[in-house]
Scaffold this motif. Structure first.
Motif: not given
Length: 304
Positions: A130-135, A188-191, A194-195, A211-219
């Protein structure tokens, strides 16, 4: 047009703008637009009315909103999607590293770790990701994942089909996607919406082999909840390029976990930013001068 470059001088942008006839000046009062590659704390205290346009060189600009710097008195653009390819490559690298237990082997420093690897290694081929925030990042990430033989579920706000994804759903179906996916990549962007979207409840929906990967925003992730989920085996592993807090303290529990791969917010580096940003700046200026919406124009009401 005339412009000011702040805070670091990037020769690539200066050369690109000079090639189009734009003139660099030092005083904002003499400029038509500002190209800013710094952080909010370095931003000018105020902008004169003659500044029509501000080009920010970061993709994630929530900190600029939090600082009250972005308003509707002029037009703004960020670097959304500009760095998609390097960030996508980094996301895949984090995912592969986590699945192949690289941190565990590096810490063991012995071939005696082989039995653990034989038992614990996961494989990307055949997985549903799953790609969450698929922009913009998703545009480059999905072909990489499908090249590994993955099936991709794209999650975006509009539900508009994303090229290459086997399925595209809106964000309201995120819970169902978390249940179904073998692995999850946050881009995803941080809004406000999405926070903290990944928390004890949503981590509990994921497979214990995920496996969870985060390359969006930390929060996007509630860090304490992630630590608990990893310690209790609710998910297999995590790969993090962004964290909350950031920088992640040197004594934070995540650093000590064999099933966590961490990079220091370097999915995209300054070198790649300088290489990729000039074309985006020129495209935005072309649209601005034509009276059109810029490719990476920021919507102050939406927060990105």
């Amino acid at each position: 047009m005339k412009y000011v470059m702040g805070t670091r001088e990037w020769d690539s942008i200066v050369e690109a703008l000079s090639g189009r006839g734009h003139q660099r000046v030092e005083d904002l009062a003499d400029a038509d637009f500002l190209v800013f590659n710094g952080v909010p704390g370095d931003f000018p205290e105020s902008l004169p009315d003659n500044i029509r346009f501000v080009q920010l060189c970061l993709a994630g600009i929530d900190a600029f909103f939090d600082a009250g710097l972005i308003d509707d008195t002029r037009r703004w653009a960020n670097a959304s999607g500009v760095y998609g390819r390097p960030v996508a490559e980094s996301a895949v690298a984090l995912l592969l590293s986590a699945l192949h237990m690289h941190v565990h082997v590096a810490r063991e420093r012995t071939f005696d770790s082989a039995p653990d690897v034989h038992e614990g290694t996961g494989w990307l081929f055949g997985a549903t990701v799953a790609v969450i925030g698929a922009g913009g990042i998703g545009h480059d990430l999905i072909p990489m994942l499908t090249g590994f033989g993955c099936e991709v579920i794209a999650v975006n706000n509009s539900g508009r089909p994303v090229e290459g994804a086997a399925e595209t759903v809106t964000a309201e179906h995120t819970d169902d996607v978390l249940r179904r996916a073998d692995h999850v990549i946050l881009a995803a962007p941080l809004t406000e919406a999405t926070r903290g979207m990944i928390n004890s409840r949503t981590l509990g929906l994921m497979k214990d082999t995920a496996v969870l990967i985060n390359v969006g925003r930390g929060p996007l992730v509630v860090t304490d909840d992630l630590v608990t989920a990893l310690e209790e085996g609710q998910i297999r592993a995590a790969g993090l390029d962004v964290t909350d807090p950031e920088p992640l303290p040197d004594d934070h529990p995540l650093w000590g976990m064999d099933n966590v791969v961490i990079t220091p917010h370097t999915a995209n580096t300054f070198r790649s930013m300088q290489r990729l940003m000039p074309d985006a700046v020129l495209a935005n200026l072309d649209a601005l001068e034509a009276g059109e919406r810029m490719p990476t124009e920021v919507d102050p009401d939406r927060g990105y």
